[in-house]
Write a protein that holds these residues in place. Structure first.
Motif, PDB file in Angstrom:
ATOM      1  N   SER A 130       0.809  -1.222   0.000  1.00  0.00           N
ATOM      2  CA  SER A 130       0.000   0.000   0.000  1.00  0.00           C
ATOM      3  C   SER A 130       0.839   1.267   0.000  1.00  0.00           C
ATOM      4  O   SER A 130       0.341   2.340  -0.337  1.00  0.00           O
ATOM      5  N   LEU A 133       2.424   3.484  -3.926  1.00  0.00           N
ATOM      6  CA  LEU A 133       1.992   4.703  -4.607  1.00  0.00           C
ATOM      7  C   LEU A 133       2.686   5.932  -4.012  1.00  0.00           C
ATOM      8  O   LEU A 133       3.131   6.822  -4.744  1.00  0.00           O
ATOM      9  N   VAL A 152      -0.127  11.068  -8.590  1.00  0.00           N
ATOM     10  CA  VAL A 152       0.090   9.851  -7.800  1.00  0.00           C
ATOM     11  C   VAL A 152      -0.236  10.071  -6.326  1.00  0.00           C
ATOM     12  O   VAL A 152      -0.835   9.204  -5.678  1.00  0.00           O
ATOM     13  N   GLN A 155      -3.885   9.762  -6.002  1.00  0.00           N
ATOM     14  CA  GLN A 155      -4.351   8.381  -6.108  1.00  0.00           C
ATOM     15  C   GLN A 155      -4.097   7.632  -4.801  1.00  0.00           C
ATOM     16  O   GLN A 155      -4.906   6.803  -4.371  1.00  0.00           O
ATOM     17  N   TYR A 156      -2.960   7.938  -4.182  1.00  0.00           N
ATOM     18  CA  TYR A 156      -2.665   7.321  -2.877  1.00  0.00           C
ATOM     19  C   TYR A 156      -3.730   7.725  -1.858  1.00  0.00           C
ATOM     20  O   TYR A 156      -4.270   6.871  -1.130  1.00  0.00           O
ATOM     21  N   HIS A 159      -7.153   5.919  -2.717  1.00  0.00           N
ATOM     22  CA  HIS A 159      -7.260   4.471  -2.529  1.00  0.00           C
ATOM     23  C   HIS A 159      -6.813   3.985  -1.150  1.00  0.00           C
ATOM     24  O   HIS A 159      -7.191   2.891  -0.721  1.00  0.00           O
ATOM     25  N   PHE A 203      -2.211   6.011 -15.645  1.00  0.00           N
ATOM     26  CA  PHE A 203      -2.303   5.338 -14.359  1.00  0.00           C
ATOM     27  C   PHE A 203      -0.907   5.162 -13.786  1.00  0.00           C
ATOM     28  O   PHE A 203       0.086   5.298 -14.502  1.00  0.00           O
ATOM     29  N   GLU A 207      -1.422   1.430  -8.408  1.00  0.00           N
ATOM     30  CA  GLU A 207      -2.791   1.952  -8.344  1.00  0.00           C
ATOM     31  C   GLU A 207      -3.800   0.862  -8.718  1.00  0.00           C
ATOM     32  O   GLU A 207      -3.608   0.158  -9.708  1.00  0.00           O
ATOM     33  N   PRO A 252      -3.620  -4.604  -8.651  1.00  0.00           N
ATOM     34  CA  PRO A 252      -2.983  -3.299  -8.868  1.00  0.00           C
ATOM     35  C   PRO A 252      -2.187  -3.250 -10.167  1.00  0.00           C
ATOM     36  O   PRO A 252      -1.739  -4.276 -10.693  1.00  0.00           O
ATOM     37  N   ARG A 253      -2.002  -2.040 -10.670  1.00  0.00           N
ATOM     38  CA  ARG A 253      -1.185  -1.820 -11.858  1.00  0.00           C
ATOM     39  C   ARG A 253       0.253  -2.255 -11.573  1.00  0.00           C
ATOM     40  O   ARG A 253       0.787  -1.974 -10.497  1.00  0.00           O
ATOM     41  N   SER A 256       3.660   2.049 -14.545  1.00  0.00           N
ATOM     42  CA  SER A 256       3.020   3.345 -14.772  1.00  0.00           C
ATOM     43  C   SER A 256       2.912   3.615 -16.265  1.00  0.00           C
ATOM     44  O   SER A 256       3.771   3.207 -17.049  1.00  0.00           O
TER      45      SER A 256
END
Length: 406
Positions: A130, A133, A152, A155-156, A159, A203, A207, A252-253, A256
């Motif tokens: 976790s 990101l 980013v 996004q952190y 999520h 993305f 993420e 998750p991705r 990037s």
């Protein structure tokens, strides 16, 4: 021509041979056992190298229209079901679940190979961490890439609202907001067509994702941040697909994606993907081919990691891109790659301190030029010759080491 046909091979027969260009059929084993092998055996296949009834092989090379990436030998007398590439569309239109099974298996294999490549090349952490990101955003700040860092960090916060770095992320967002230009954080979920400006993030690595993208125009870079260094994995162009693993597997991705230039993409989420499977079987055929192309390329990248000489890896990378773009390898003509020297060194994971030295070595070849920040070769044949030389040297070294250990 019949859609499916049965073919027989006697024990000891070679069914397909690695490197051969005639990948026109893939096979499903009806009876018997088949052994799969590669010149450079980097990682054990997830399902093993010994195949039996119900297993299939040759799909990746056939559906990507590339050379074979493996050799298949009959361990017993075998009966195979032969499926020609040109009939795949008809096959899936009659049996979409079969196509979905292949796509899901391809997606799992891509993730498996991506993990293997990361372990061999980057020694990086699992994408499920976790804090990843946040670490990616910190890297972009240190590089003064504030727009990407802003994306980013947000996004952190979105999520992982209870993550250990939330306070720090909020502070960073407040500080760099003024420098973040044109960052768009939210899109309409029902919108199937999007535009991204140059340097915008589609993305970020780590993420969560539920969309895949098919590039309509422009180009997109795929990269990973490893040991405080960004490694370029690919430059994707119109017709290429990205983000499919996260969409298909709800994971998750693994890298990037950044717009290398202004680009337009088609966006497919889980909801409209299910609908399109039923109404547009041609999309499934295209998706299968695109995934097969990605897997073929990943295998080539894995083999590239086993070339010890960094200059050899660079020539091998250039050859892989020639093959990927289906440039005739017997050509003595010129060719311009869609990336420059700096992108090339990141593809092979050259440490920052060694970049200039390595670039000087490869650019001593008088058949190589840099035009408009892109690598240009005066002779495709020269790239092939140099890559094959380094591959041969590595093979000889491998045999020497193996002999010394026995």
């Amino acid at each position: 021509m019949a859609l499916l046909s049965f073919v027989n091979f006697q024990k000891g027969s070679y069914i397909i041979v690695e490197g051969k260009q005639d990948a026109n059929y893939f096979y499903i084993i009806n009876q018997g056992k088949v052994l799969i092998s590669k010149e450079f055996e980097i990682v054990q296949e997830e399902q093993g190298n010994l195949l039996g009834p119900g297993d299939f092989f040759g799909v990746i090379s056939t559906m990507s229209s590339h050379s074979h990436i493996e050799t298949a030998k009959a361990l017993t007398d075998v009966v195979l079901i032969s499926v020609p590439r040109g009939q795949y569309g008809e096959l899936i239109s009659k049996n979409t679940p079969v196509a979905m099974k292949i796509i899901l298996q391809f997606s799992k294999r891509l993730r498996y190979l991506n993990v293997a490549l990361s372990r061999l090349t980057f020694k990086d952490n699992d994408a499920s961490d976790s804090s990843q990101l946040f670490d990616i955003a910190e890297f972009y700040v240190r590089q003064s890439r504030y727009s990407q860092a802003f994306y980013v960090y947000n996004q952190y916060l979105k999520h992982f609202p209870n993550g250990e770095h939330v306070r720090a992320a909020k502070e960073r967002v407040a500080k760099i907001a003024i420098y973040a230009k044109g960052v768009k954080l939210e899109y309409n979920a029902t919108e199937m067509n999007r535009s991204y400006a140059k340097n915008s993030m589609l993305f970020a690595e780590g993420e969560p994702g539920n969309e895949l993208f098919i590039i309509q125009s422009g180009s997109v870079t795929i990269s990973k941040v490893v040991n405080n260094n960004e490694v370029l994995l690919a430059v994707l162009k119109p017709g290429d697909i990205l983000g499919e693993m996260a969409m298909l597997e709800s994971k998750p991705r693994t890298a990037s994606a950044v717009a290398y230039e202004d680009c337009k993409v088609m966006v497919i989420n889980r909801a409209n993907f299910e609908l399109m499977i039923k109404t547009q079987p041609q999309l499934i055929s295209k998706l299968t081919s695109l995934l097969a192309d990605r897997i073929w390329f990943m295998y080539k990248q894995l083999a590239n990691t086993l070339i010890a000489d960094v200059v050899g890896r660079m020539y091998d990378t250039l050859l892989i891109h020639l093959e990927k773009n289906r440039i005739p390898l017997d050509s003595q003509g010129s060719y311009t790659f869609d990336f420059g020297p700096r992108e090339l060194v990141t593809m092979v994971g050259v440490p920052l301190k060694d970049v200039n030295t390595v670039l000087k070595k490869i650019m001593t070849n008088n058949k190589l030029r840099v035009d408009n920040d892109k690598i240009h070769t005066l002779s495709v044949g020269e790239i092939v010759k140099q890559a094959e030389l380094y591959r041969k040297m590595q093979k000889i070294e491998n045999q020497r080491v193996k002999k010394a250990l026995t």
